[in-house]
Design a protein around this motif. Structure first.
Motif, PDB file in Angstrom:
ATOM      1  N   GLU A 238      45.670  60.563  60.001  1.00  0.00           N
ATOM      2  CA  GLU A 238      44.478  59.779  60.282  1.00  0.00           C
ATOM      3  C   GLU A 238      44.797  58.621  61.220  1.00  0.00           C
ATOM      4  OE1 GLU A 238      45.675  60.547  57.430  1.00  0.00           O
ATOM      5  OE2 GLU A 238      44.178  61.451  56.104  1.00  0.00           O
ATOM      6  N   PRO A 239      43.982  58.452  62.281  1.00  0.00           N
ATOM      7  CA  PRO A 239      44.245  57.367  63.246  1.00  0.00           C
ATOM      8  C   PRO A 239      44.225  55.984  62.610  1.00  0.00           C
ATOM      9  CG  PRO A 239      42.654  58.932  64.126  1.00  0.00           C
ATOM     10  CD  PRO A 239      42.859  59.295  62.692  1.00  0.00           C
ATOM     11  N   GLU A 240      43.301  55.743  61.639  1.00  0.00           N
ATOM     12  CA  GLU A 240      43.213  54.413  61.042  1.00  0.00           C
ATOM     13  C   GLU A 240      44.467  54.056  60.251  1.00  0.00           C
ATOM     14  OE1 GLU A 240      40.940  57.363  58.402  1.00  0.00           O
ATOM     15  OE2 GLU A 240      41.108  56.868  60.533  1.00  0.00           O
ATOM     16  N   LYS A 241      45.109  55.081  59.657  1.00  0.00           N
ATOM     17  CA  LYS A 241      46.338  54.810  58.923  1.00  0.00           C
ATOM     18  C   LYS A 241      47.485  54.500  59.883  1.00  0.00           C
ATOM     19  CE  LYS A 241      45.151  57.430  54.764  1.00  0.00           C
ATOM     20  NZ  LYS A 241      45.536  58.480  53.812  1.00  0.00           N
ATOM     21  N   LYS A 242      47.499  55.181  61.016  1.00  0.00           N
ATOM     22  CA  LYS A 242      48.529  54.888  62.016  1.00  0.00           C
ATOM     23  C   LYS A 242      48.368  53.477  62.565  1.00  0.00           C
ATOM     24  CE  LYS A 242      48.974  59.721  63.467  1.00  0.00           C
ATOM     25  NZ  LYS A 242      48.807  60.686  64.575  1.00  0.00           N
ATOM     26  N   VAL A 243      47.116  53.073  62.835  1.00  0.00           N
ATOM     27  CA  VAL A 243      46.867  51.712  63.320  1.00  0.00           C
ATOM     28  C   VAL A 243      47.297  50.682  62.268  1.00  0.00           C
ATOM     29  CG1 VAL A 243      45.066  50.068  63.962  1.00  0.00           C
ATOM     30  CG2 VAL A 243      44.997  52.409  64.850  1.00  0.00           C
ATOM     31  N   ALA A 244      47.012  50.966  61.001  1.00  0.00           N
ATOM     32  CA  ALA A 244      47.400  50.047  59.927  1.00  0.00           C
ATOM     33  C   ALA A 244      48.914  49.905  59.854  1.00  0.00           C
ATOM     34  CB  ALA A 244      46.853  50.553  58.594  1.00  0.00           C
ATOM     35  N   ILE A 245      49.639  51.012  59.990  1.00  0.00           N
ATOM     36  CA  ILE A 245      51.100  50.970  59.911  1.00  0.00           C
ATOM     37  C   ILE A 245      51.686  50.180  61.081  1.00  0.00           C
ATOM     38  CG2 ILE A 245      53.161  52.394  60.131  1.00  0.00           C
ATOM     39  CD1 ILE A 245      51.742  54.488  58.418  1.00  0.00           C
ATOM     40  N   ILE A 246      51.160  50.405  62.290  1.00  0.00           N
ATOM     41  CA  ILE A 246      51.653  49.670  63.460  1.00  0.00           C
ATOM     42  C   ILE A 246      51.362  48.178  63.318  1.00  0.00           C
ATOM     43  CG2 ILE A 246      51.365  49.359  65.949  1.00  0.00           C
ATOM     44  CD1 ILE A 246      50.805  52.380  66.122  1.00  0.00           C
ATOM     45  N   SER A 247      50.169  47.844  62.825  1.00  0.00           N
ATOM     46  CA  SER A 247      49.805  46.432  62.625  1.00  0.00           C
ATOM     47  C   SER A 247      50.719  45.776  61.591  1.00  0.00           C
ATOM     48  CB  SER A 247      48.350  46.323  62.181  1.00  0.00           C
ATOM     49  OG  SER A 247      47.482  46.888  63.148  1.00  0.00           O
ATOM     50  N   ILE A 248      51.023  46.508  60.525  1.00  0.00           N
ATOM     51  CA  ILE A 248      51.929  45.977  59.495  1.00  0.00           C
ATOM     52  C   ILE A 248      53.299  45.683  60.087  1.00  0.00           C
ATOM     53  CG2 ILE A 248      53.201  46.605  57.398  1.00  0.00           C
ATOM     54  CD1 ILE A 248      50.653  48.127  56.526  1.00  0.00           C
ATOM     55  N   ALA A 249      53.788  46.584  60.948  1.00  0.00           N
ATOM     56  CA  ALA A 249      55.101  46.388  61.563  1.00  0.00           C
ATOM     57  C   ALA A 249      55.120  45.143  62.453  1.00  0.00           C
ATOM     58  CB  ALA A 249      55.473  47.623  62.379  1.00  0.00           C
ATOM     59  N   LEU A 250      54.081  44.959  63.271  1.00  0.00           N
ATOM     60  CA  LEU A 250      54.032  43.803  64.171  1.00  0.00           C
ATOM     61  C   LEU A 250      53.910  42.498  63.374  1.00  0.00           C
ATOM     62  CD1 LEU A 250      51.685  45.192  66.979  1.00  0.00           C
ATOM     63  CD2 LEU A 250      54.166  44.890  67.062  1.00  0.00           C
ATOM     64  N   LEU A 251      53.065  42.503  62.364  1.00  0.00           N
ATOM     65  CA  LEU A 251      52.905  41.301  61.538  1.00  0.00           C
ATOM     66  C   LEU A 251      54.190  40.974  60.779  1.00  0.00           C
ATOM     67  CD1 LEU A 251      49.320  41.935  60.126  1.00  0.00           C
ATOM     68  CD2 LEU A 251      49.994  40.066  61.642  1.00  0.00           C
ATOM     69  N   SER A 252      54.951  41.993  60.417  1.00  0.00           N
ATOM     70  CA  SER A 252      56.215  41.760  59.710  1.00  0.00           C
ATOM     71  C   SER A 252      57.222  41.053  60.597  1.00  0.00           C
ATOM     72  CB  SER A 252      56.791  43.089  59.212  1.00  0.00           C
ATOM     73  OG  SER A 252      55.927  43.691  58.275  1.00  0.00           O
ATOM     74  N   CYS A 253      57.252  41.399  61.889  1.00  0.00           N
ATOM     75  CA  CYS A 253      58.141  40.700  62.828  1.00  0.00           C
ATOM     76  C   CYS A 253      57.779  39.223  62.913  1.00  0.00           C
ATOM     77  CB  CYS A 253      58.055  41.346  64.213  1.00  0.00           C
ATOM     78  SG  CYS A 253      58.677  43.029  64.300  1.00  0.00           S
ATOM     79  N   ILE A 254      56.475  38.939  63.009  1.00  0.00           N
ATOM     80  CA  ILE A 254      56.020  37.552  63.071  1.00  0.00           C
ATOM     81  C   ILE A 254      56.366  36.830  61.772  1.00  0.00           C
ATOM     82  CG2 ILE A 254      54.003  36.061  63.330  1.00  0.00           C
ATOM     83  CD1 ILE A 254      52.690  38.307  64.940  1.00  0.00           C
ATOM     84  N   LEU A 255      56.204  37.527  60.633  1.00  0.00           N
ATOM     85  CA  LEU A 255      56.494  36.927  59.334  1.00  0.00           C
ATOM     86  C   LEU A 255      57.957  36.547  59.220  1.00  0.00           C
ATOM     87  CD1 LEU A 255      55.541  36.200  56.464  1.00  0.00           C
ATOM     88  CD2 LEU A 255      56.043  38.554  55.792  1.00  0.00           C
ATOM     89  N   GLN A 256      58.861  37.421  59.660  1.00  0.00           N
ATOM     90  CA  GLN A 256      60.286  37.118  59.594  1.00  0.00           C
ATOM     91  C   GLN A 256      60.625  35.896  60.434  1.00  0.00           C
ATOM     92  OE1 GLN A 256      62.937  38.370  57.883  1.00  0.00           O
ATOM     93  NE2 GLN A 256      61.432  39.467  56.682  1.00  0.00           N
ATOM     94  N   MET A 257      60.053  35.814  61.628  1.00  0.00           N
ATOM     95  CA  MET A 257      60.287  34.660  62.493  1.00  0.00           C
ATOM     96  C   MET A 257      59.778  33.381  61.820  1.00  0.00           C
ATOM     97  SD  MET A 257      59.062  34.081  66.437  1.00  0.00           S
ATOM     98  CE  MET A 257      57.316  34.119  65.987  1.00  0.00           C
ATOM     99  N   CYS A 258      58.601  33.477  61.185  1.00  0.00           N
ATOM    100  CA  CYS A 258      58.029  32.308  60.497  1.00  0.00           C
ATOM    101  C   CYS A 258      58.915  31.869  59.335  1.00  0.00           C
ATOM    102  CB  CYS A 258      56.628  32.630  59.997  1.00  0.00           C
ATOM    103  SG  CYS A 258      55.390  32.801  61.299  1.00  0.00           S
ATOM    104  N   PHE A 259      59.431  32.824  58.560  1.00  0.00           N
ATOM    105  CA  PHE A 259      60.318  32.498  57.446  1.00  0.00           C
ATOM    106  C   PHE A 259      61.526  31.702  57.921  1.00  0.00           C
ATOM    107  CE2 PHE A 259      58.598  35.785  54.402  1.00  0.00           C
ATOM    108  CZ  PHE A 259      58.366  34.874  53.395  1.00  0.00           C
ATOM    109  N   PHE A 260      62.133  32.183  59.004  1.00  0.00           N
ATOM    110  CA  PHE A 260      63.361  31.560  59.497  1.00  0.00           C
ATOM    111  C   PHE A 260      63.105  30.115  59.926  1.00  0.00           C
ATOM    112  CE2 PHE A 260      66.581  30.467  62.587  1.00  0.00           C
ATOM    113  CZ  PHE A 260      67.739  30.989  62.049  1.00  0.00           C
ATOM    114  N   PHE A 261      62.105  29.907  60.782  1.00  0.00           N
ATOM    115  CA  PHE A 261      61.855  28.571  61.310  1.00  0.00           C
ATOM    116  C   PHE A 261      61.221  27.651  60.270  1.00  0.00           C
ATOM    117  CE2 PHE A 261      62.201  30.939  65.305  1.00  0.00           C
ATOM    118  CZ  PHE A 261      63.113  30.118  65.975  1.00  0.00           C
ATOM    119  N   CYS A 262      60.477  28.230  59.326  1.00  0.00           N
ATOM    120  CA  CYS A 262      59.918  27.421  58.247  1.00  0.00           C
ATOM    121  C   CYS A 262      61.040  26.813  57.405  1.00  0.00           C
ATOM    122  CB  CYS A 262      59.009  28.301  57.390  1.00  0.00           C
ATOM    123  SG  CYS A 262      58.123  27.419  56.110  1.00  0.00           S
ATOM    124  N   LEU A 263      62.044  27.603  57.096  1.00  0.00           N
ATOM    125  CA  LEU A 263      63.183  27.127  56.319  1.00  0.00           C
ATOM    126  C   LEU A 263      64.055  26.173  57.123  1.00  0.00           C
ATOM    127  CD1 LEU A 263      64.140  30.447  54.550  1.00  0.00           C
ATOM    128  CD2 LEU A 263      63.526  28.331  53.402  1.00  0.00           C
TER     129      LEU A 263
END
Length: 366
Positions: A238-263
């Motif tokens: 399903e295309p919507e599931k693929k879009v959700a997975i790609i969005s999760i991956a991109l947001l996870s990269c941003i989250l990791q960067m935020c964790f590092f600089f927040c600490l």
């Protein structure tokens, strides 16, 4: 216009850790909401998240560090692997807990992270908490009990369907409690090690995130094989599931960067991040379900007790840090005056100043 920019620059300089922590909360809520919306086994998007994030972070590491990224891993591999192992296992368990609790409950249960961090600090660093800290942690844990309402204490059974027996429902509920409890303990261990890495200045944030993403892949595969859901990886059409997975991956990269600089920028950023998270999780429930889950008076009492306990602990800790820093500033001013006949700026004065700075830094970090 210049005054506005100058004002924004001051806000960023003094509050960047808090702002980055808020952005991390938004990313985390968006990720969890997308996992719920995709209706896939939680470890499936978790695996793809790690796979895509590892590739993006590898490119960032190569661009930012070059071959020095390899040297950074070699130099810090023990702490890096420990942090990645704890955080990856915690993240996998947090994803798994999405199958057991609404986002709002998870958001409030994550606030009990402070109590688990105190336990880890006492065991590993031998840091003895004060009576006030113990009382706040106890209040948060009591609030968590009121939120999850375990049937063993006389609360109603957690049956969700007529075909599901009370025993099956309660067993599933306690499995969920065990999953999120272990996740909080592991996250506390990983956060302690991440604090050491982020303040050392010896490793790039993308390198730490890349190694953690690689560990996430390993834990996700192990979890999918253990639960028998590995075959789902090959049947996502399903295309919507693929879009959700790609969005999760991109947001996870941003989250990791935020964790590092927040600490890196904010001494008590983890408390802020945990406290602010509860404001965003109900929004996630509204997006996923179109309404908030049904809560009773015990739920709201638990929510209030957790919030008051954690906020009280954070405010007390913040005031203690400010007081220590003010005391250190006053002592530095006194050291600028001649001591024992030595001129200002002498070696003796510099040594005294360094002692006060180191003691203040240790107090802030703990």
């Amino acid at each position: 216009m210049q005054s506005v920019l100058a004002c924004l620059q001051i806000v960023w300089t003094h509050s960047r850790g808090k702002l980055i922590g808020i952005l991390a909360c938004v990313c985390m809520t968006a990720i969890f909401s997308l996992v719920k919306i995709s209706k896939l086994p939680p470890l499936v998007p978790f695996l793809y998240r790690g796979f895509f994030a590892a590739q993006v972070l590898l490119l960032i590491t190569i661009y930012s560090c070059g071959y020095d990224g390899v040297r950074q891993i070699q130099k810090n591999w023990k702490l890096l692997f420990l942090r990645s192992g704890f955080d990856s296992a915690a993240a996998a368990l947090f994803y798994s807990s999405l199958a057991y609790f609404p986002l709002t409950e998870i958001g409030f249960l994550m606030q009990t992270q402070t109590a688990f961090t105190m336990i880890v600090a006492f065991i590993i660093l031998r840091e003895k908490p004060s009576l006030f800290q113990i009382l706040c942690a106890f209040g948060a844990m009591v609030g968590a009990i009121l939120v999850i309402q375990p049937p063993v204490l006389g609360f109603p059974s957690k049956s969700t369907t007529a075909a599901q027996s009370d025993f099956e429902a309660n067993l599933r509920f306690y499995m969920g409690c065990a999953v999120i409890t272990v996740a909080l303990l592991m996250f506390a261990c990983g956060g302690t090690i991440m604090r050491i890495l982020s303040t050392s200045g010896q490793i790039h944030w993308a390198t730490t995130a890349m190694v953690q993403a690689a560990f996430c892949i390993v834990f996700a595969v192990i979890g999918l094989v253990a639960t028998g859901d590995a075959h789902v990886l090959f049947f996502i059409c399903e295309p919507e599931k693929k879009v959700a997975i790609i969005s999760i991956a991109l947001l996870s990269c941003i989250l990791q960067m935020c964790f590092f600089f927040c600490l890196k920028y904010e001494k008590a950023s983890m408390l802020i991040l945990v406290t602010i998270q509860v404001l965003f999780m109900p929004i996630g429930d509204l997006i996923v379900y179109g309404k908030l889950p049904d809560f009773n008076l015990f739920h709201f009492s638990g929510f209030l007790l957790i919030s008051v306990s954690i906020l009280s602990l954070f405010i007390a800790k913040h005031l203690a840090i400010v007081a220590k820093q003010r005391e250190a500033d006053e002592k530095r001013k006194n050291n600028s005056v001649k001591l024992d006949g030595e001129p200002t700026g002498s070696n003796h004065s510099e040594k005294e100043e360094n002692v006060y700075e180191e003691s203040t830094q240790k107090t802030s970090e703990t």
